[in-house]
Write a protein that holds these residues in place. Structure first.
Motif, PDB file in Angstrom:
ATOM      1  N   VAL A  76      -7.544   3.243  10.263  1.00  0.00           N
ATOM      2  CA  VAL A  76      -7.646   4.227   9.180  1.00  0.00           C
ATOM      3  C   VAL A  76      -6.307   4.309   8.453  1.00  0.00           C
ATOM      4  O   VAL A  76      -5.243   4.327   9.077  1.00  0.00           O
ATOM      5  CB  VAL A  76      -8.031   5.612   9.733  1.00  0.00           C
ATOM      6  CG1 VAL A  76      -8.051   6.652   8.617  1.00  0.00           C
ATOM      7  CG2 VAL A  76      -9.390   5.539  10.424  1.00  0.00           C
ATOM      8  N   GLU A  77      -6.346   4.371   7.130  1.00  0.00           N
ATOM      9  CA  GLU A  77      -5.127   4.487   6.333  1.00  0.00           C
ATOM     10  C   GLU A  77      -4.830   5.962   6.088  1.00  0.00           C
ATOM     11  O   GLU A  77      -5.654   6.674   5.498  1.00  0.00           O
ATOM     12  CB  GLU A  77      -5.269   3.725   5.023  1.00  0.00           C
ATOM     13  CG  GLU A  77      -5.472   2.223   5.236  1.00  0.00           C
ATOM     14  CD  GLU A  77      -5.545   1.456   3.943  1.00  0.00           C
ATOM     15  OE1 GLU A  77      -4.531   1.413   3.212  1.00  0.00           O
ATOM     16  OE2 GLU A  77      -6.606   0.893   3.657  1.00  0.00           O
ATOM     17  N   ILE A  78      -3.699   6.409   6.582  1.00  0.00           N
ATOM     18  CA  ILE A  78      -3.281   7.805   6.434  1.00  0.00           C
ATOM     19  C   ILE A  78      -2.331   7.880   5.248  1.00  0.00           C
ATOM     20  O   ILE A  78      -1.224   7.342   5.290  1.00  0.00           O
ATOM     21  CB  ILE A  78      -2.577   8.320   7.704  1.00  0.00           C
ATOM     22  CG1 ILE A  78      -3.408   8.020   8.962  1.00  0.00           C
ATOM     23  CG2 ILE A  78      -2.276   9.806   7.580  1.00  0.00           C
ATOM     24  CD1 ILE A  78      -4.743   8.731   9.021  1.00  0.00           C
ATOM     25  N   ILE A  79      -2.772   8.550   4.173  1.00  0.00           N
ATOM     26  CA  ILE A  79      -1.993   8.562   2.928  1.00  0.00           C
ATOM     27  C   ILE A  79      -1.773  10.010   2.486  1.00  0.00           C
ATOM     28  O   ILE A  79      -2.486  10.530   1.620  1.00  0.00           O
ATOM     29  CB  ILE A  79      -2.706   7.754   1.822  1.00  0.00           C
ATOM     30  CG1 ILE A  79      -3.070   6.351   2.329  1.00  0.00           C
ATOM     31  CG2 ILE A  79      -1.827   7.647   0.572  1.00  0.00           C
ATOM     32  CD1 ILE A  79      -3.875   5.531   1.357  1.00  0.00           C
ATOM     33  N   PRO A  80      -0.805  10.705   3.085  1.00  0.00           N
ATOM     34  CA  PRO A  80      -0.551  12.094   2.701  1.00  0.00           C
ATOM     35  C   PRO A  80      -0.014  12.168   1.282  1.00  0.00           C
ATOM     36  O   PRO A  80       0.658  11.232   0.820  1.00  0.00           O
ATOM     37  CB  PRO A  80       0.487  12.565   3.724  1.00  0.00           C
ATOM     38  CG  PRO A  80       1.153  11.319   4.183  1.00  0.00           C
ATOM     39  CD  PRO A  80       0.121  10.232   4.127  1.00  0.00           C
ATOM     40  N   PRO A  81      -0.291  13.249   0.574  1.00  0.00           N
ATOM     41  CA  PRO A  81       0.155  13.365  -0.826  1.00  0.00           C
ATOM     42  C   PRO A  81       1.625  13.753  -0.929  1.00  0.00           C
ATOM     43  O   PRO A  81       1.986  14.830  -1.392  1.00  0.00           O
ATOM     44  CB  PRO A  81      -0.765  14.457  -1.378  1.00  0.00           C
ATOM     45  CG  PRO A  81      -1.065  15.314  -0.193  1.00  0.00           C
ATOM     46  CD  PRO A  81      -1.127  14.384   0.986  1.00  0.00           C
ATOM     47  N   ILE A  82       2.490  12.824  -0.515  1.00  0.00           N
ATOM     48  CA  ILE A  82       3.929  13.062  -0.567  1.00  0.00           C
ATOM     49  C   ILE A  82       4.455  12.583  -1.917  1.00  0.00           C
ATOM     50  O   ILE A  82       4.273  11.416  -2.279  1.00  0.00           O
ATOM     51  CB  ILE A  82       4.634  12.319   0.579  1.00  0.00           C
ATOM     52  CG1 ILE A  82       4.152  12.864   1.934  1.00  0.00           C
ATOM     53  CG2 ILE A  82       6.148  12.446   0.462  1.00  0.00           C
ATOM     54  CD1 ILE A  82       4.651  12.093   3.127  1.00  0.00           C
ATOM     55  N   PRO A  83       5.100  13.454  -2.685  1.00  0.00           N
ATOM     56  CA  PRO A  83       5.529  13.055  -4.029  1.00  0.00           C
ATOM     57  C   PRO A  83       6.683  12.060  -4.008  1.00  0.00           C
ATOM     58  O   PRO A  83       7.499  12.039  -3.087  1.00  0.00           O
ATOM     59  CB  PRO A  83       5.972  14.376  -4.669  1.00  0.00           C
ATOM     60  CG  PRO A  83       6.368  15.236  -3.516  1.00  0.00           C
ATOM     61  CD  PRO A  83       5.440  14.864  -2.396  1.00  0.00           C
ATOM     62  N   ALA A  84       6.731  11.234  -5.035  1.00  0.00           N
ATOM     63  CA  ALA A  84       7.864  10.333  -5.258  1.00  0.00           C
ATOM     64  C   ALA A  84       8.642  10.849  -6.470  1.00  0.00           C
ATOM     65  O   ALA A  84       8.049  11.443  -7.376  1.00  0.00           O
ATOM     66  CB  ALA A  84       7.372   8.918  -5.515  1.00  0.00           C
ATOM     67  N   PHE A  85       9.932  10.617  -6.473  1.00  0.00           N
ATOM     68  CA  PHE A  85      10.749  11.121  -7.580  1.00  0.00           C
ATOM     69  C   PHE A  85      11.508  10.019  -8.311  1.00  0.00           C
ATOM     70  O   PHE A  85      12.152  10.281  -9.319  1.00  0.00           O
ATOM     71  CB  PHE A  85      11.725  12.191  -7.062  1.00  0.00           C
ATOM     72  CG  PHE A  85      11.008  13.417  -6.558  1.00  0.00           C
ATOM     73  CD1 PHE A  85      10.580  14.403  -7.431  1.00  0.00           C
ATOM     74  CD2 PHE A  85      10.717  13.561  -5.215  1.00  0.00           C
ATOM     75  CE1 PHE A  85       9.893  15.514  -6.985  1.00  0.00           C
ATOM     76  CE2 PHE A  85      10.029  14.664  -4.742  1.00  0.00           C
ATOM     77  CZ  PHE A  85       9.617  15.647  -5.629  1.00  0.00           C
ATOM     78  N   TYR A  86      11.413   8.780  -7.824  1.00  0.00           N
ATOM     79  CA  TYR A  86      12.075   7.678  -8.510  1.00  0.00           C
ATOM     80  C   TYR A  86      11.462   7.412  -9.882  1.00  0.00           C
ATOM     81  O   TYR A  86      12.100   6.813 -10.743  1.00  0.00           O
ATOM     82  CB  TYR A  86      12.018   6.397  -7.666  1.00  0.00           C
ATOM     83  CG  TYR A  86      10.617   5.877  -7.389  1.00  0.00           C
ATOM     84  CD1 TYR A  86       9.895   5.189  -8.355  1.00  0.00           C
ATOM     85  CD2 TYR A  86      10.028   6.092  -6.152  1.00  0.00           C
ATOM     86  CE1 TYR A  86       8.612   4.726  -8.097  1.00  0.00           C
ATOM     87  CE2 TYR A  86       8.751   5.627  -5.896  1.00  0.00           C
ATOM     88  CZ  TYR A  86       8.050   4.944  -6.871  1.00  0.00           C
ATOM     89  OH  TYR A  86       6.766   4.495  -6.622  1.00  0.00           O
ATOM     90  N   ASN A  87      10.219   7.870 -10.079  1.00  0.00           N
ATOM     91  CA  ASN A  87       9.538   7.623 -11.354  1.00  0.00           C
ATOM     92  C   ASN A  87       9.736   8.767 -12.351  1.00  0.00           C
ATOM     93  O   ASN A  87       9.026   8.850 -13.352  1.00  0.00           O
ATOM     94  CB  ASN A  87       8.048   7.369 -11.122  1.00  0.00           C
ATOM     95  CG  ASN A  87       7.386   8.491 -10.330  1.00  0.00           C
ATOM     96  OD1 ASN A  87       8.031   9.470  -9.975  1.00  0.00           O
ATOM     97  ND2 ASN A  87       6.105   8.346 -10.062  1.00  0.00           N
TER      98      ASN A  87
END
Length: 203
Positions: A145-156
């Motif tokens: 199972v792919e665990i993809i929490p909604p963690i924000p990125a800020f490099y963009n």
């Protein structure tokens, strides 16, 4: 032939993540979306001020199921699809999947997805995680199972909440192997520094 994607939206906070994914899938003519919403997901439409009514959310999907309907097509392994996403995924739902407790259609469809070895993506929404949460997610990760929490990125250089949501949507679409340009991608350190300088000068 269209790709069939199953989307489960549970009662965890962050309903907007599920709605944004539905919008993206609805805009793709090569995708057929199958939607299940838990009762608390429907409550969160109003609680979290998403701006959507239940009717409007359902209109984004090609097929909609009642979460109590364990006789639905997606409850069977004979229903072929190209991946299931549960977004957001409550810890109750994560626990149900990890223990094989198929007590509603979202958990049952996920159980079937696992046994048929099809892609299953979870977007867990909880903070902080306790040991039970972490052990359940580790157990599922070991199953593929792919665990993809909604963690924000800020490099963009995100400017709005929508930018943060779109970045997570991009990741989900990527893991479903669907082409998209939903968010800015990493272009390398030099490009990131240049973009940061532009933001400072315009600020």
């Amino acid at each position: 032939m269209k790709k069939k994607i199953v989307v489960g939206i549970t009662g965890a906070s962050g309903t907007i993540y599920g709605l944004r994914l539905l919008e993206a899938l609805a805009a793709d003519p090569d995708v057929e979306t199958h939607l299940v919403m838990s009762p608390w997901a429907k409550e969160n439409l109003a609680v979290e001020a998403t701006g959507y009514t239940e009717k409007e959310v359902k209109a984004l999907a090609d097929v909609v199921y009642d979460d109590r309907d364990l006789g639905a097509s997606i409850a069977s392994g004979s229903f072929q699809h190209d991946g299931m996403v549960i977004v957001p995924a409550s810890m109750k739902t994560v626990a149900a999947i990890a223990t094989g407790l198929a007590d509603n259609l979202i958990a049952r469809a996920a159980d079937v997805t696992l046994k048929e070895r099809r892609p299953l993506l979870l977007v867990p929404r909880e903070s902080p995680f306790n040991q039970i949460h972490l052990e359940n997610m580790l157990k599922l990760s070991r199953m593929g199972v792919e665990i993809i929490p909604p963690i924000p990125a800020f490099y963009n250089q995100p400017q709005t909440i929508d930018d943060l949501i779109d970045h997570n949507t991009m990741k989900l679409l990527d893991h479903l192997h669907l082409k998209n340009d939903y968010s800015k991608r990493w272009q390398g350190l030099a490009a990131a520094k240049q973009a940061a300088r532009r933001e400072v000068s315009h600020g």
